[in-house]
Design a protein around this motif. Structure first.
Motif, mmCIF file in Angstrom:
data_model
loop_
_atom_site.group_PDB
_atom_site.id
_atom_site.type_symbol
_atom_site.label_atom_id
_atom_site.label_comp_id
_atom_site.label_asym_id
_atom_site.label_seq_id
_atom_site.Cartn_x
_atom_site.Cartn_y
_atom_site.Cartn_z
ATOM 1 N N ALA A 137 0.834 -1.208 0.000
ATOM 2 C CA ALA A 137 0.000 0.000 0.000
ATOM 3 C C ALA A 137 0.867 1.256 0.000
ATOM 4 N N GLN A 138 1.978 1.219 0.754
ATOM 5 C CA GLN A 138 2.897 2.361 0.764
ATOM 6 C C GLN A 138 3.498 2.587 -0.614
ATOM 7 N N GLU A 139 3.843 1.488 -1.274
ATOM 8 C CA GLU A 139 4.455 1.590 -2.594
ATOM 9 C C GLU A 139 3.490 2.223 -3.595
ATOM 10 N N VAL A 140 2.259 1.732 -3.632
ATOM 11 C CA VAL A 140 1.314 2.276 -4.609
ATOM 12 C C VAL A 140 0.962 3.720 -4.281
ATOM 13 N N GLU A 141 0.988 4.084 -2.994
ATOM 14 C CA GLU A 141 0.688 5.465 -2.632
ATOM 15 C C GLU A 141 1.771 6.409 -3.161
ATOM 16 N N SER A 142 3.031 5.958 -3.121
ATOM 17 C CA SER A 142 4.100 6.796 -3.649
ATOM 18 C C SER A 142 3.953 6.971 -5.155
ATOM 19 N N TRP A 143 3.486 5.932 -5.836
ATOM 20 C CA TRP A 143 3.214 6.048 -7.271
ATOM 21 C C TRP A 143 2.041 6.996 -7.515
ATOM 22 N N ARG A 144 0.971 6.817 -6.757
ATOM 23 C CA ARG A 144 -0.258 7.593 -6.981
ATOM 24 C C ARG A 144 0.014 9.099 -6.873
ATOM 25 N N ASN A 145 0.937 9.475 -6.008
ATOM 26 C CA ASN A 145 1.191 10.893 -5.765
ATOM 27 C C ASN A 145 2.290 11.463 -6.658
ATOM 28 N N GLY A 146 2.755 10.679 -7.625
ATOM 29 C CA GLY A 146 3.813 11.159 -8.501
ATOM 30 C C GLY A 146 3.311 12.186 -9.501
ATOM 31 N N PRO A 147 4.218 13.030 -10.031
ATOM 32 C CA PRO A 147 3.788 14.080 -10.954
ATOM 33 C C PRO A 147 3.348 13.583 -12.320
ATOM 34 N N LEU A 148 3.811 12.393 -12.750
ATOM 35 C CA LEU A 148 3.448 11.900 -14.079
ATOM 36 C C LEU A 148 2.468 10.732 -13.984
ATOM 37 N N VAL A 149 1.357 10.976 -13.336
ATOM 38 C CA VAL A 149 0.266 10.010 -13.207
ATOM 39 C C VAL A 149 -0.984 10.671 -13.762
ATOM 40 N N GLY A 150 -1.575 10.067 -14.788
ATOM 41 C CA GLY A 150 -2.779 10.649 -15.351
ATOM 42 C C GLY A 150 -2.965 10.317 -16.810
ATOM 43 N N THR A 151 -3.768 11.086 -17.475
ATOM 44 C CA THR A 151 -4.026 10.913 -18.904
ATOM 45 C C THR A 151 -2.881 11.545 -19.701
ATOM 46 N N PRO A 152 -2.754 11.241 -20.988
ATOM 47 C CA PRO A 152 -1.708 11.885 -21.789
ATOM 48 C C PRO A 152 -1.757 13.404 -21.725
ATOM 49 N N GLU A 153 -2.960 13.966 -21.750
ATOM 50 C CA GLU A 153 -3.086 15.415 -21.714
ATOM 51 C C GLU A 153 -2.552 15.978 -20.385
ATOM 52 N N GLN A 154 -2.871 15.312 -19.276
ATOM 53 C CA GLN A 154 -2.413 15.777 -17.968
ATOM 54 C C GLN A 154 -0.895 15.685 -17.854
ATOM 55 N N ILE A 155 -0.349 14.569 -18.322
ATOM 56 C CA ILE A 155 1.106 14.374 -18.219
ATOM 57 C C ILE A 155 1.841 15.347 -19.128
ATOM 58 N N ALA A 156 1.340 15.566 -20.337
ATOM 59 C CA ALA A 156 1.970 16.523 -21.243
ATOM 60 C C ALA A 156 1.948 17.932 -20.650
ATOM 61 N N GLU A 157 0.858 18.277 -19.995
ATOM 62 C CA GLU A 157 0.761 19.594 -19.370
ATOM 63 C C GLU A 157 1.794 19.746 -18.257
ATOM 64 N N THR A 158 1.937 18.696 -17.434
ATOM 65 C CA THR A 158 2.927 18.732 -16.349
ATOM 66 C C THR A 158 4.340 18.868 -16.899
ATOM 67 N N LEU A 159 4.659 18.086 -17.915
ATOM 68 C CA LEU A 159 6.000 18.136 -18.493
ATOM 69 C C LEU A 159 6.264 19.471 -19.191
ATOM 70 N N THR A 160 5.259 20.046 -19.807
ATOM 71 C CA THR A 160 5.418 21.358 -20.439
ATOM 72 C C THR A 160 5.774 22.412 -19.396
ATOM 73 N N ASP A 161 5.119 22.333 -18.247
ATOM 74 C CA ASP A 161 5.434 23.247 -17.149
ATOM 75 C C ASP A 161 6.861 23.025 -16.646
ATOM 76 N N LEU A 162 7.255 21.752 -16.489
ATOM 77 C CA LEU A 162 8.607 21.447 -16.014
ATOM 78 C C LEU A 162 9.662 21.893 -17.019
ATOM 79 N N LYS A 163 9.360 21.736 -18.292
ATOM 80 C CA LYS A 163 10.299 22.189 -19.320
ATOM 81 C C LYS A 163 10.512 23.693 -19.210
ATOM 82 N N ALA A 164 9.444 24.433 -18.970
ATOM 83 C CA ALA A 164 9.566 25.883 -18.815
ATOM 84 C C ALA A 164 10.415 26.247 -17.604
#
Length: 351
Positions: free
Chosen positions: A291-318
């Motif tokens: 449960a601890q392991e999956v919780e660390s995954w769940r709270n990661g920045p690249l978890v979601g749909t392609p649109e959500q992940i692309a948005e996060t990475l675009t922000d990080l790139k900036a």
């Protein structure tokens, strides 16, 4: 932005469902897949999806040590070098004190020759205490481990650039005349506008603000530290401060981060992937640890749909994060998430 892909080698219990006699075949297949993606040959996502592939430099599994296989990093580097043609080859990251720097410089230079000049040297001070003690390395203080990192990087760089360690009298290492032939095939410039010399790119990993980031400011071509936006900003400011003190342009250093990726076409698919991760780990560790392991995954920045992940990475790139090294938990069994990431995320971020 460029992308790296972790190959499942077992450290994060990524090969537990694969028969031992099929471990190498599994790793090799994904290596060839990424290598083809690097050439844009009939791989979803278009040209140059993966700039590099990576393994971890560890001997025992996490989240707990177990009898499940963890394949050794530099053995894999040599095998990958002989089995691929285009993709860069890295470890995130080699523990400095697991091998003498003279020996490590020689190994890396040899693998660079085998690969045709594609090795990336991820290097850090090390942290996995159980592993250190089990292998007879003791467990030095953080200061001693960082001293080994600093001195070791100096020795390796000297050996790659000149072919010899010369005489080095450090607190941790003392060497005299260790030769490094073949020298690396890669060429890196020295100083501001200086001539190129044989060397291997250094990825100095870790976010320690007083020591690690200063070592990176002195020696690194790449850094690798926290990937969450606020943390990334903070570490970037510290790195820039060290570069300013040392008279180096921080923009000479590519800043990277590692990411656990869970991607699905919609939230239901993402939830299914997270449920798979929890079920996978609870086969091998306690329900609480799973449960601890999956919780660390769940709270990661690249978890979601392609649109959500692309948005996060675009922000990080900036913010200046221009190299993402990605880990997919189910990569040994299924490339569905990798292919979705290639098709619907990578094209939005590639330079």
């Amino acid at each position: 932005m460029r992308f790296g892909l972790f190959i499942p080698q077992g450290w994060r219990m990524s090969l537990t469902d694969v028969p031992p006699e099929q471990h190498w075949e599994t790793m090799l297949s994904l290596l060839h897949y990424a290598d083809n993606a690097a050439s844009g040959e009939a791989v979803p996502g278009g040209d140059w999806a993966w700039d590099s592939v990576w393994v971890y430099d560890h001997f025992h599994t996490v989240p707990v040590p177990s009898t499940e296989a963890t394949h050794e990093a530099w053995s894999l580097m040599a095998a990958f070098a002989a089995s691929s043609q285009r993709v860069k080859l890295g470890q995130m990251c080699t523990c400095m004190a697991y091998r003498e720097p003279t020996y490590l410089a020689k190994v890396a230079s040899t693998v660079d020759a085998i690969s045709g000049g594609r090795v990336q040297m991820g290097i850090g001070a090390g942290w996995y205490e159980h592993e250190w003690r089990a292998y007879g390395y003791g467990f030095p203080t953080a200061g001693e481990r960082l001293r080994a990192l600093d001195e070791g990087v100096q020795i390796m760089t000297r050996m790659w650039r000149t072919g010899s360690s010369g005489r080095f009298d450090g607190e941790r290492y003392q060497v005299d005349g260790a030769l490094c032939y073949p020298q690396p095939l890669q060429q890196l410039p020295v100083g501001d506008g200086g001539a190129a010399v044989p060397s291997i790119p250094l990825w100095i990993a870790g976010g320690g603000e007083k020591k690690t980031l200063r070592i990176a400011a002195q020696h690194a071509q790449y850094t690798n530290f926290a990937g969450r936006p606020d943390e990334f900003d903070h570490k970037s400011r510290i790195l820039a401060d060290h570069c300013r003190d040392l008279g180096r342009d921080v923009d000479e250093i590519t800043r990277s981060a590692n990411y656990n990726v869970v991607i699905g076409e919609n939230q239901a698919e993402v939830d299914d992937k997270l449920a798979w991760i929890e079920a996978h780990y609870t086969k091998h560790v306690s329900a609480e640890r799973g449960a601890q392991e999956v919780e660390s995954w769940r709270n990661g920045p690249l978890v979601g749909t392609p649109e959500q992940i692309a948005e996060t990475l675009t922000d990080l790139k900036a913010r200046g994060m221009t190299y993402a090294i990605t880990y997919f938990a189910n990569a040994a069994a299924d490339r569905d998430q990798i292919e979705l990431f290639q098709r619907q995320v990578v094209p939005h971020l590639q330079d």
